[in-house]
Design a protein around this motif. Sequence first.
Motif, short mmCIF file in Angstrom:
data_model
loop_
_atom_site.label_atom_id
_atom_site.label_comp_id
_atom_site.label_asym_id
_atom_site.label_seq_id
_atom_site.Cartn_x
_atom_site.Cartn_y
_atom_site.Cartn_z
N UNK B 319 0.84 -1.21 0.00
CA UNK B 319 0.00 0.00 0.00
C UNK B 319 0.87 1.25 0.00
N UNK B 323 2.22 3.67 -3.50
CA UNK B 323 1.41 4.89 -3.44
C UNK B 323 1.81 5.91 -4.51
N UNK B 327 -0.56 6.78 -7.78
CA UNK B 327 -1.15 8.10 -7.88
C UNK B 327 -0.64 8.88 -9.09
N UNK B 331 -4.60 5.38 -12.56
CA UNK B 331 -5.97 5.51 -13.03
C UNK B 331 -6.09 5.28 -14.54
N UNK B 333 -6.67 3.20 -17.62
CA UNK B 333 -7.30 1.90 -17.88
C UNK B 333 -6.57 1.13 -18.98
N UNK B 353 -7.86 -5.89 -2.41
CA UNK B 353 -8.53 -4.57 -2.39
C UNK B 353 -7.92 -3.58 -3.39
N UNK B 354 -6.61 -3.62 -3.57
CA UNK B 354 -5.99 -2.69 -4.51
C UNK B 354 -6.39 -3.03 -5.95
N UNK B 355 -6.31 -4.31 -6.30
CA UNK B 355 -6.69 -4.71 -7.66
C UNK B 355 -8.17 -4.52 -7.89
N UNK B 356 -8.95 -4.56 -6.81
CA UNK B 356 -10.39 -4.34 -6.91
C UNK B 356 -10.76 -2.86 -6.97
N UNK B 357 -9.77 -2.02 -7.03
CA UNK B 357 -10.04 -0.59 -7.20
C UNK B 357 -9.28 0.02 -8.39
N UNK B 358 -7.95 -0.12 -8.41
CA UNK B 358 -7.13 0.57 -9.41
C UNK B 358 -7.29 -0.08 -10.79
N UNK B 359 -7.61 0.70 -11.79
CA UNK B 359 -7.81 0.12 -13.13
C UNK B 359 -6.58 -0.59 -13.68
N UNK B 362 -3.43 -5.89 -11.75
CA UNK B 362 -3.87 -7.29 -11.80
C UNK B 362 -3.00 -8.07 -10.82
N UNK B 387 -11.27 -9.30 -5.26
CA UNK B 387 -10.79 -8.83 -6.57
C UNK B 387 -11.60 -9.38 -7.73
N UNK B 391 -9.65 -9.41 -12.29
CA UNK B 391 -8.46 -8.68 -11.86
C UNK B 391 -7.28 -9.61 -11.59
#
Lengths: 454, 454, 454
Positions: B319, B323, B327, B331, B333, B353-359, B362, B387, B391
């Motif tokens: 995490x 970062x 950032x 984002x 895709x 959780x990270x792969x389930x958010x950031x486009x 994987x 995920x 993902x």
Amino acid sequence: MTGNLNGMAEDLYLGIKDLPIVSPHGHCDPGWFATDAPFPNPAELLVIPDHYVFRMLYSQGIPLSELGVGEEGRKKDPRAVFRTFAEHWHLFLGTPSRIWMNYVLHETLGVSEELSSRTADLIYDKIAEKLAQPDFRPRALFDRFGIEVLATTDSALDTLTQHQDIRASGWGRRVVPTFRPDGVLDGADPEFVQNLNKLAELTGCDLDSYDGYLNALRMRRAYFIQLGCTATDHGIERVQTEWLEDPDALYQRLRRREGTEQDAHRFYGHMLIEMAQMSVDDGLTMQIHAGSKRNTNHAVMRDFGRDKGADIPIAMDWVTGLEALLNRVGNSAELRIILFTLDEGTYARELAPMAGHWPCLRIGPPWWFHDSPAGIARYFDQVVETAGYYNLAGFNDDTRAFLSIPARHDLWRRGVAIHLAEQVSRGYFCRDSAEYVARLLAVDLAKLVYGLQS
Amino acid sequence: MTGNLNGMAEDLYLGIKDLPIVSPHGHCDPGWFATDAPFPNPAELLVIPDHYVFRMLYSQGIPLSELGVGEEGRKKDPRAVFRTFAEHWHLFLGTPSRIWMNYVLHETLGVSEELSSRTADLIYDKIAEKLAQPDFRPRALFDRFGIEVLATTDSALDTLTQHQDIRASGWGRRVVPTFRPDGVLDGADPEFVQNLNKLAELTGCDLDSYDGYLNALRMRRAYFIQLGCTATDHGIERVQTEWLEDPDALYQRLRRREGTEQDAHRFYGHMLIEMAQMSVDDGLTMQIHAGSKRNTNHAVMRDFGRDKGADIPIAMDWVTGLEALLNRVGNSAELRIILFTLDEGTYARELAPMAGHWPCLRIGPPWWFHDSPAGIARYFDQVVETAGYYNLAGFNDDTRAFLSIPARHDLWRRGVAIHLAEQVSRGYFCRDSAEYVARLLAVDLAKLVYGLQS
Amino acid sequence: MTGNLNGMAEDLYLGIKDLPIVSPHGHCDPGWFATDAPFPNPAELLVIPDHYVFRMLYSQGIPLSELGVGEEGRKKDPRAVFRTFAEHWHLFLGTPSRIWMNYVLHETLGVSEELSSRTADLIYDKIAEKLAQPDFRPRALFDRFGIEVLATTDSALDTLTQHQDIRASGWGRRVVPTFRPDGVLDGADPEFVQNLNKLAELTGCDLDSYDGYLNALRMRRAYFIQLGCTATDHGIERVQTEWLEDPDALYQRLRRREGTEQDAHRFYGHMLIEMAQMSVDDGLTMQIHAGSKRNTNHAVMRDFGRDKGADIPIAMDWVTGLEALLNRVGNSAELRIILFTLDEGTYARELAPMAGHWPCLRIGPPWWFHDSPAGIARYFDQVVETAGYYNLAGFNDDTRAFLSIPARHDLWRRGVAIHLAEQVSRGYFCRDSAEYVARLLAVDLAKLVYGLQS
């Protein structure tokens, strides 16, 4: 019943169920076997000394003194203590304590009733009656349990009189000491200097110099070995090792009580390496139990002392912590170091890869909070694929509750059978291999890794 | 047999068992396919180069030189090496190495005997005989294994001559390089400056300035892409990224060999972001393999070199570590970054959780120590719910043992089938969905995430 | 169907399936029940507010604005939003979101079609039609769901007007507030000073002194209690507690906006202890939700605000973090503190041993990413053996998606049944005990631990 098994697991279990018990690490009192005096009463046998039992009751609001613990507790009627325990028996649902206790009550003590407030007095009386019989004295139970060898844990300063008495008694069973030198290695122990004085007295060594100190330690190890000892044991919070170029400087500072806590940690970290080097010389298997923050409840510590259920595991870094030690002695194929963790996150991440490389390392069985059906399953799940079976150390019961020894070995053997049955059913190896590995895990590995074959 | 499956799992497995193999990450030698020379002998094929195999033997006290490793090892008779391996075959019980090796012996090499000291010579001879046959040359095996595409891993400084030769040969199969730039990004590498010189030579760029350095990297990427490359790969100990305002300052310091280790880490952390930005431009999928402390055994490193089984996983913090990178580019895709972990504690806590958010993210398949039946089960257990399947990055065999490729894909496909059969049996989704997801996980996701569709 | 169960598990499930729902922690809007207005449309009910849903779609490249999120999103036609969701329904395979959504669609809303781009409009219309019916208004659903008590989560500065309206309405159902004081305890909150001003206004207390501040907090707690509140809730990144000798100094610095971030953390860590002490006095159960790094995606935070799926769990150290708090109030058997973790590595290592010792501690149910079939299984696997069942806090749905409440409780109850059936089948306890524990976990523990019995 401590568990139902089906088909293959049942068969594998039956094949190891009645093998002798090898107990290479635990906290039984050698005095029990030296004197063979009867156990006092059910509460003092089953409740008061068992931190697994009283911590759970305490967590639900029952004062420790009601459970016979501490100075005030010692004044309690043991029957009242047993009643309190029985009334709250439901709190143990889902815990291994309940499985062990049921085994002890039903299998060992022949009690057929279920514990409850209703049956508390009846069961108390039944147990008390048994304890008065010769068949329930320590030596008789030792034989009935099928114990082949039992190791106790003894301070490096212990005179081992009771071990001498056992040997002298002609009883002929194998009860051996384990060398636990924390008190003379840990400069942060408030009694460190006193302990060094005792060490000087016991050995006649001059402890003014670091060399004298090492000699004294070697002499104590040799004395323990004379009485059958095959292993040492270290209990530490975090693993941190470092080879000091000038250990004498720190040694002197700590002896003068001028060292900081960090000094003490560094010194102990150096001494772990010295101890490993002595093990290369004298063949003692080295055990490192690490990862428990001790006595986290200050009020309980103040009022009731150590080991009262407030020791809590913390995250570990074995890789960095053992780097210095392993790079000094770890490539020795004669040395055996057994690592015990309370941070299961290190099973697959650190311990299994390390034990699957370093010739000296073995992984200890699931310990303390993890000596349980699910804990055993997680252990096999996470260590075997990377470490194999031969880098494991078999089973330890690690108990001070003598009666729970067969219960704990039985639970382990069931866990072994369940694991192996699954391996066979998935086709990873055949039935014959499973039977062979089952014996390894139940008895043979412990003998091998602890040098207890002969 | 590498495993028994029942009912639904068997059906799902049979549906994907014979799909083509897509191998988007591994360490095969492209020279095998360029020259199509026969493999030398059973020991050099199956034992000597396989750190999974010799680390386990070493952990039980067998010297690496006995296993053909290192300078002295190279003098060993390969038959003697194979015998030593066969004699200790029991050490692999419970490990995936045993499953893979059995598959290779029985399915690929047609050996029906079980490995043991008794059968060692017989099996050695049988394999040697096979290796002499045309059917067991690299290209024939490539086809027999049903490999649709195979990626190798190649230094950024590699001229890729062998890849050119494969293309020029008219063989027509798809073997592609992967761009691995660690040597020219890691200022702590003792050969960093030398590597920069080579980079200048290869590209004709002026590496005195940071801009010239970036240009050179871009040119090498373009060159790799010409030869079919679709991905980059980074192997790092800990993930640490930071966008430097003035990267040139650090670059110059490291070029002058005046940078500290921390300078080197910061610079690499910046370059990971630059690489990600280049991936946005040129479409290369980015792989980050992190979390292994390399060469922890100094004596083995000194005497036998890198990659000898002493690389041990450490705890990770993805995490914080990612970062800055995320950032800056996360984002997007179009960007695809695949994360490989050795700290399974991060599966459910961080990676899913990270792969389930950031486009862009994987999750790579279970890697190294965790590419095993239980490791695969833990992976699905811990990543899917957060995920999802889309993902994930499908499967990698990540092997330098060419013969083990079908074995490893087979083990994964069985693991996929077991997982999905459980999902169906619990009612979480229907049979049709399971069949669809099975194909995704076996082949399609890897093609999609690595851009290997065309 | 949200899952198939066999034999014993099915029986245990049926025994608890229709028990009332106790929802002691969640994020429903009390206004729904105060006004009983119909829900607006399918997208605003099921997609737009659900970060579980839109984070997954975002992770696969769908812009948040397409999903109705943010200012631009609000201009989207809800039907188009719903279509986008339906088109990507396959992305949710393997996730609990899919299980919950299927339950809501099939069980609650009576939709029999499967979600897909083909059925999107049809299903949208069906749901819209239902929402227009009186049976699908909030109060009617509350009764149909069998909710016995529902707790909302409310800022310490909330006037609780809607809670007052619910009480005044004569509806007679139990909807209670929860005291969430983060905004007035966290000196790092940009609105901290503003919030203190509001606190002064609401209570009439003089907030110039720390004592006045404490009094104001006590008054707000008392006000919440009047409206039925039985619990407080804290959401923090890392647990860090410390008893300050002079809290006023830090308080004044933070009020003047002169404190550092570290000052703010220390102050909040002190206030957690003050809050625990107030709980000893007023009986409010204390909840600590910790371990999430919030808003890690800066662009999403800037453009769409908080709680948009970019909160990622981090590693926790509960042992050190709670040391000061527990040593001050933790031995109180009247106090109840519920700990919620996102770092499953702490289940067996820290939380279970801590809850199995400290009288005040209970372990909250699997939360957020872990409120899922496999998450629930891991929870039972890792906490029960050490903490038992009585140190758990039952179930929370923790949802802002009102319609998902029965779906989430149903999933939990199935998880409970599966776990207990396994315990029985392994022989760890009998059927009667399992039935008893099932009710405990489904309803009774939540009531007990949150003081909701009466």
